[in-house]
Motif scaffolding. Structure first.
Motif, PDB file in Angstrom:
ATOM      1  N   HIS A   1       0.903  -1.142   0.100  1.00  0.00           N
ATOM      2  CA  HIS A   1       0.006  -0.119  -0.019  1.00  0.00           C
ATOM      3  C   HIS A   1       0.864   1.212  -0.017  1.00  0.00           C
ATOM      4  O   HIS A   1       0.660   2.196  -0.644  1.00  0.00           O
ATOM      5  CB  HIS A   1      -0.938  -0.031   1.246  1.00  0.00           C
ATOM      6  CG  HIS A   1      -2.002  -0.826   1.128  1.00  0.00           C
ATOM      7  ND1 HIS A   1      -2.814  -0.953   0.170  1.00  0.00           N
ATOM      8  CD2 HIS A   1      -2.408  -1.859   2.092  1.00  0.00           C
ATOM      9  CE1 HIS A   1      -3.868  -1.769   0.494  1.00  0.00           C
ATOM     10  NE2 HIS A   1      -3.682  -2.319   1.318  1.00  0.00           N
ATOM     11  N   ARG A   2       1.934   1.138   0.700  1.00  0.00           N
ATOM     12  CA  ARG A   2       2.562   2.562   0.936  1.00  0.00           C
ATOM     13  C   ARG A   2       3.779   2.702  -0.007  1.00  0.00           C
ATOM     14  O   ARG A   2       4.236   3.835  -0.336  1.00  0.00           O
ATOM     15  CB  ARG A   2       3.216   2.618   2.468  1.00  0.00           C
ATOM     16  CG  ARG A   2       2.155   2.622   3.490  1.00  0.00           C
ATOM     17  CD  ARG A   2       1.665   4.056   3.814  1.00  0.00           C
ATOM     18  NE  ARG A   2       2.527   4.999   4.074  1.00  0.00           N
ATOM     19  CZ  ARG A   2       3.051   5.464   4.956  1.00  0.00           C
ATOM     20  NH1 ARG A   2       2.828   4.719   6.304  1.00  0.00           N
ATOM     21  NH2 ARG A   2       3.791   6.440   5.169  1.00  0.00           N
ATOM     22  N   ALA A   3       4.314   1.510  -0.324  1.00  0.00           N
ATOM     23  CA  ALA A   3       5.648   1.785  -1.367  1.00  0.00           C
ATOM     24  C   ALA A   3       5.300   0.770  -2.738  1.00  0.00           C
ATOM     25  O   ALA A   3       6.330   1.254  -3.574  1.00  0.00           O
ATOM     26  CB  ALA A   3       6.786   1.204  -0.574  1.00  0.00           C
ATOM     27  N   GLY A   4       4.456   0.215  -2.642  1.00  0.00           N
ATOM     28  CA  GLY A   4       4.203  -0.695  -4.038  1.00  0.00           C
ATOM     29  C   GLY A   4       5.098  -1.835  -4.194  1.00  0.00           C
ATOM     30  O   GLY A   4       5.155  -2.469  -5.168  1.00  0.00           O
ATOM     31  N   GLU A   5       6.103  -2.179  -3.400  1.00  0.00           N
ATOM     32  CA  GLU A   5       6.735  -3.368  -3.376  1.00  0.00           C
ATOM     33  C   GLU A   5       7.088  -3.770  -1.894  1.00  0.00           C
ATOM     34  O   GLU A   5       7.230  -2.896  -0.997  1.00  0.00           O
ATOM     35  CB  GLU A   5       8.091  -3.199  -4.192  1.00  0.00           C
ATOM     36  CG  GLU A   5       8.914  -2.149  -3.625  1.00  0.00           C
ATOM     37  CD  GLU A   5      10.431  -2.043  -4.469  1.00  0.00           C
ATOM     38  OE1 GLU A   5      10.591  -2.944  -5.064  1.00  0.00           O
ATOM     39  OE2 GLU A   5      11.119  -0.934  -4.489  1.00  0.00           O
ATOM     40  N   ALA A   6       7.734  -5.071  -1.805  1.00  0.00           N
ATOM     41  CA  ALA A   6       7.997  -5.447  -0.269  1.00  0.00           C
ATOM     42  C   ALA A   6       8.793  -6.585  -0.521  1.00  0.00           C
ATOM     43  O   ALA A   6       8.898  -7.539  -1.479  1.00  0.00           O
ATOM     44  CB  ALA A   6       6.749  -5.657   0.403  1.00  0.00           C
ATOM     45  N   PHE A   7       9.756  -7.021   0.556  1.00  0.00           N
ATOM     46  CA  PHE A   7      10.518  -8.275   0.499  1.00  0.00           C
ATOM     47  C   PHE A   7      10.677  -8.637   1.970  1.00  0.00           C
ATOM     48  O   PHE A   7      10.758  -7.673   2.903  1.00  0.00           O
ATOM     49  CB  PHE A   7      12.170  -8.064   0.068  1.00  0.00           C
ATOM     50  CG  PHE A   7      12.649  -9.494   0.386  1.00  0.00           C
ATOM     51  CD1 PHE A   7      12.736 -10.415  -0.714  1.00  0.00           C
ATOM     52  CD2 PHE A   7      13.390  -9.579   1.501  1.00  0.00           C
ATOM     53  CE1 PHE A   7      13.452 -11.781  -0.312  1.00  0.00           C
ATOM     54  CE2 PHE A   7      14.155 -10.773   1.681  1.00  0.00           C
ATOM     55  CZ  PHE A   7      13.827 -11.765   0.827  1.00  0.00           C
ATOM     56  N   VAL A   8      10.305  -9.785   2.172  1.00  0.00           N
ATOM     57  CA  VAL A   8      10.192 -10.429   3.662  1.00  0.00           C
ATOM     58  C   VAL A   8      10.878 -11.838   3.351  1.00  0.00           C
ATOM     59  O   VAL A   8      10.716 -12.489   2.742  1.00  0.00           O
ATOM     60  CB  VAL A   8       8.661 -10.620   4.137  1.00  0.00           C
ATOM     61  CG1 VAL A   8       8.063  -9.117   4.275  1.00  0.00           C
ATOM     62  CG2 VAL A   8       7.909 -11.634   3.356  1.00  0.00           C
ATOM     63  N   PRO A   9      11.613 -12.024   4.702  1.00  0.00           N
ATOM     64  CA  PRO A   9      11.943 -13.291   4.757  1.00  0.00           C
ATOM     65  C   PRO A   9      11.269 -14.601   4.908  1.00  0.00           C
ATOM     66  O   PRO A   9      10.240 -14.324   5.321  1.00  0.00           O
ATOM     67  CB  PRO A   9      13.244 -13.114   6.100  1.00  0.00           C
ATOM     68  CG  PRO A   9      12.612 -12.244   6.862  1.00  0.00           C
ATOM     69  CD  PRO A   9      11.481 -11.329   5.694  1.00  0.00           C
ATOM     70  N   LEU A  10      11.959 -15.687   4.700  1.00  0.00           N
ATOM     71  CA  LEU A  10      11.021 -16.883   5.030  1.00  0.00           C
ATOM     72  C   LEU A  10      10.470 -16.894   6.579  1.00  0.00           C
ATOM     73  O   LEU A  10      11.383 -16.356   7.316  1.00  0.00           O
ATOM     74  CB  LEU A  10      11.925 -18.177   4.937  1.00  0.00           C
ATOM     75  CG  LEU A  10      12.582 -18.381   3.512  1.00  0.00           C
ATOM     76  CD1 LEU A  10      13.352 -19.539   3.531  1.00  0.00           C
ATOM     77  CD2 LEU A  10      11.243 -18.628   2.561  1.00  0.00           C
ATOM     78  N   VAL A  11       9.442 -17.334   6.699  1.00  0.00           N
ATOM     79  CA  VAL A  11       8.843 -17.291   7.915  1.00  0.00           C
ATOM     80  C   VAL A  11       9.409 -18.409   9.125  1.00  0.00           C
ATOM     81  O   VAL A  11       9.698 -19.319   8.538  1.00  0.00           O
ATOM     82  CB  VAL A  11       7.138 -17.670   7.808  1.00  0.00           C
ATOM     83  CG1 VAL A  11       6.596 -17.644   9.094  1.00  0.00           C
ATOM     84  CG2 VAL A  11       6.688 -16.730   6.645  1.00  0.00           C
ATOM     85  N   GLY A  12       9.607 -17.815  10.141  1.00  0.00           N
ATOM     86  CA  GLY A  12       9.902 -18.568  11.410  1.00  0.00           C
ATOM     87  C   GLY A  12       8.860 -18.499  12.397  1.00  0.00           C
ATOM     88  O   GLY A  12       7.699 -18.113  12.095  1.00  0.00           O
ATOM     89  N   GLY A  13       9.197 -18.735  13.593  1.00  0.00           N
ATOM     90  CA  GLY A  13       8.194 -18.834  14.634  1.00  0.00           C
ATOM     91  C   GLY A  13       8.441 -20.038  15.709  1.00  0.00           C
ATOM     92  O   GLY A  13       9.389 -20.554  15.870  1.00  0.00           O
ATOM     93  N   ASP A  14       7.445 -20.298  16.282  1.00  0.00           N
ATOM     94  CA  ASP A  14       7.541 -21.516  17.243  1.00  0.00           C
ATOM     95  C   ASP A  14       7.644 -22.814  16.523  1.00  0.00           C
ATOM     96  O   ASP A  14       7.250 -23.088  15.487  1.00  0.00           O
ATOM     97  CB  ASP A  14       6.387 -21.495  18.252  1.00  0.00           C
ATOM     98  CG  ASP A  14       5.499 -20.520  18.224  1.00  0.00           C
ATOM     99  OD1 ASP A  14       4.713 -20.179  17.062  1.00  0.00           O
ATOM    100  OD2 ASP A  14       5.214 -19.601  18.917  1.00  0.00           O
ATOM    101  N   ARG A  15       8.256 -23.836  17.266  1.00  0.00           N
ATOM    102  CA  ARG A  15       8.424 -25.238  16.937  1.00  0.00           C
ATOM    103  C   ARG A  15       7.153 -26.106  17.103  1.00  0.00           C
ATOM    104  O   ARG A  15       7.290 -26.953  17.950  1.00  0.00           O
ATOM    105  CB  ARG A  15       9.682 -25.868  17.356  1.00  0.00           C
ATOM    106  CG  ARG A  15      10.796 -24.829  16.958  1.00  0.00           C
ATOM    107  CD  ARG A  15      11.946 -25.522  17.706  1.00  0.00           C
ATOM    108  NE  ARG A  15      13.101 -24.656  17.341  1.00  0.00           N
ATOM    109  CZ  ARG A  15      14.431 -25.172  17.892  1.00  0.00           C
ATOM    110  NH1 ARG A  15      14.623 -26.082  18.654  1.00  0.00           N
ATOM    111  NH2 ARG A  15      15.441 -24.183  17.569  1.00  0.00           N
ATOM    112  N   ILE A  16       6.069 -25.670  16.496  1.00  0.00           N
ATOM    113  CA  ILE A  16       4.805 -26.424  16.823  1.00  0.00           C
ATOM    114  C   ILE A  16       4.221 -26.855  15.605  1.00  0.00           C
ATOM    115  O   ILE A  16       3.025 -27.329  15.635  1.00  0.00           O
ATOM    116  CB  ILE A  16       3.570 -25.537  17.431  1.00  0.00           C
ATOM    117  CG1 ILE A  16       3.397 -24.041  16.849  1.00  0.00           C
ATOM    118  CG2 ILE A  16       4.121 -25.285  19.032  1.00  0.00           C
ATOM    119  CD1 ILE A  16       2.276 -23.455  17.545  1.00  0.00           C
ATOM    120  N   GLY A  17       4.928 -26.950  14.465  1.00  0.00           N
ATOM    121  CA  GLY A  17       4.418 -27.375  13.160  1.00  0.00           C
ATOM    122  C   GLY A  17       4.740 -26.499  12.131  1.00  0.00           C
ATOM    123  O   GLY A  17       4.972 -25.305  12.246  1.00  0.00           O
ATOM    124  N   PRO A  18       4.451 -26.805  10.734  1.00  0.00           N
ATOM    125  CA  PRO A  18       4.469 -26.039   9.813  1.00  0.00           C
ATOM    126  C   PRO A  18       3.509 -24.933   9.856  1.00  0.00           C
ATOM    127  O   PRO A  18       2.615 -24.935  10.116  1.00  0.00           O
ATOM    128  CB  PRO A  18       4.183 -26.990   8.352  1.00  0.00           C
ATOM    129  CG  PRO A  18       4.342 -28.406   9.219  1.00  0.00           C
ATOM    130  CD  PRO A  18       4.208 -28.200  10.390  1.00  0.00           C
TER     131      PRO A  18
END
Length: 377
Positions: free
Chosen positions: A138-155
């Motif tokens: 919305h604000r810039a017209g482009e984005a890059f985000v890394p691979l998702v991490g988080g808790d070890r409770i499954g995919p």
């Protein structure tokens, strides 16, 4: 404060030791963090007393990300100072937000301009980064985000997120490092049919829809209290959002959003954890700030095993009865039994007579704590 350092800076250093008064009338809880968390608990006594709930991290962190949708100030009250909200603050400041603590739990955010469309440095730290895609588009017209991490409770796959954005006109390219998204002009309203009522995917679709051109309809959406809290915040900012029965959300996109002040709801996960402590130790704890409407299914389950509670105007008292009985329990999306309630409740069920059967339907590795429980038996 601990000496001249704040708690937040000590967490960053990852070296500190603190003894704190316990809820019960004997023993202490010692917290030692030499790189990994360690809790040394002296038990054997009922837990009694009053504890006040923190704000819900799963709400506060999303409020921070939603603040990126406007260049005006957003004030978030009752923010818990913990790991996930710290990462959310890092994420939005990396993108360009100015963040200032007005007091211990009130955060003021202002994103005048987007200074970076990439949050590459947050790689694998937390799954929150995927939610930054819609505000950045919305604000810039482009984005890059890394691979998702988080808790070890499954995919925790993000294809529901990226598919929703693709339907709204974004081009998403997946790479080994992460996801690059871009859009020409504004996102376009669309009919989003989620295969599963995912909380995160629903939030992505909402964040995308509020400033999109036209109407966005999200079907099979999540109805969690934290999602409702995000909707209410965005309404304060000028969004047009209607939540219907049957897991449907209708959004009419607007040209611009403005700032607001929002208060984070009490943490219902924390409330259930304290409840299980009171019941499991045959104690009595007043959980100040616990909201009846958020805990209806949990309270019903407490009664089914033979536990007791009393709803008061400013919280809920949990107390043990003479004994507990085993039950069959299945986790589910809201308004079902919350998957995050499952672990402390299973520990409580070890004190019940008869067999209990617990079916986890949300995250396949939620029973990862089972070997630790077996060590105590």
């Amino acid at each position: 404060k601990y000496g001249s350092d704040s708690f937040e800076s000590l967490l960053q250093k990852q070296v500190f030791a603190v003894s704190i008064p316990p809820l019960a009338s004997g023993g202490t809880i010692e917290v030692v963090v030499p790189g990994m968390d360690a809790f040394c608990i002296t038990g054997g006594v009922p837990l009694k007393g009053t504890v006040e709930l923190s704000g819900a991290k799963n709400a506060a962190s999303k409020f921070m990300i939603a603040s990126l949708l406007t260049e005006e100030p957003v004030v978030i009250k009752n923010v818990p100072r913990q790991h996930e909200t710290g990462l959310a603050r890092e994420l939005v400041t990396t993108i360009g937000a100015e963040a200032e603590w007005s007091d211990a739990h009130t955060l003021r955010l202002k994103t005048r301009t987007i200074t970076s469309t990439s949050v590459r440095n947050l790689s694998r730290k937390n799954r929150l980064s995927i939610l930054a895609l819609a505000p950045l588009l919305h604000r810039a017209g482009e984005a890059f985000v890394p691979l998702v991490g988080g808790d070890r409770i499954g995919p925790r796959p993000v294809d529901f997120h990226t598919e929703a954005l693709s339907q709204m006109g974004a081009t998403i390219n997946a790479t080994p490092e992460g996801y690059h998204a871009e859009v020409k002009g504004r996102l376009k309203g669309a009919l989003i049919q989620l295969p599963y009522p995912s909380v995160g995917a629903t939030e992505t679709a909402i964040l995308a829809g509020v400033l999109a051109e036209g109407r966005t309809v999200i079907r099979n959406s999540s109805g969690e209290p934290e999602v409702r809290g995000l909707v209410m915040m965005l309404q304060k900012m000028g969004a047009i959002i209607q939540m219907h029965s049957g897991r449907s959300i209708d959004i009419v996109g607007v040209e611009k959003l403005h700032g607001c002040t929002v208060t984070t709801m009490p943490d219902r996960i924390e409330a259930a954890s304290y409840a299980c402590m009171a019941l499991g130790t045959h104690g009595e704890i007043f959980v100040k700030g616990a909201q009846h409407e958020q805990l209806i299914t949990f309270l019903n389950t407490v009664r089914k095993i033979g536990g007791d509670y009393e709803v008061q105007d400013d919280g809920i008292v949990f107390r043990a009865s003479n004994g507990f009985r085993g039950i069959e329990l299945e986790t589910d999306v809201h308004p079902g039994f919350m998957t995050d309630w499952q672990q402390p409740f299973v520990v409580l069920l070890t004190q019940a007579k008869g067999m209990s059967v617990v079916h986890e339907t949300v995250y396949e590795e939620r029973f990862g704590y089972r070997p630790l429980c077996m060590l105590l038996m």
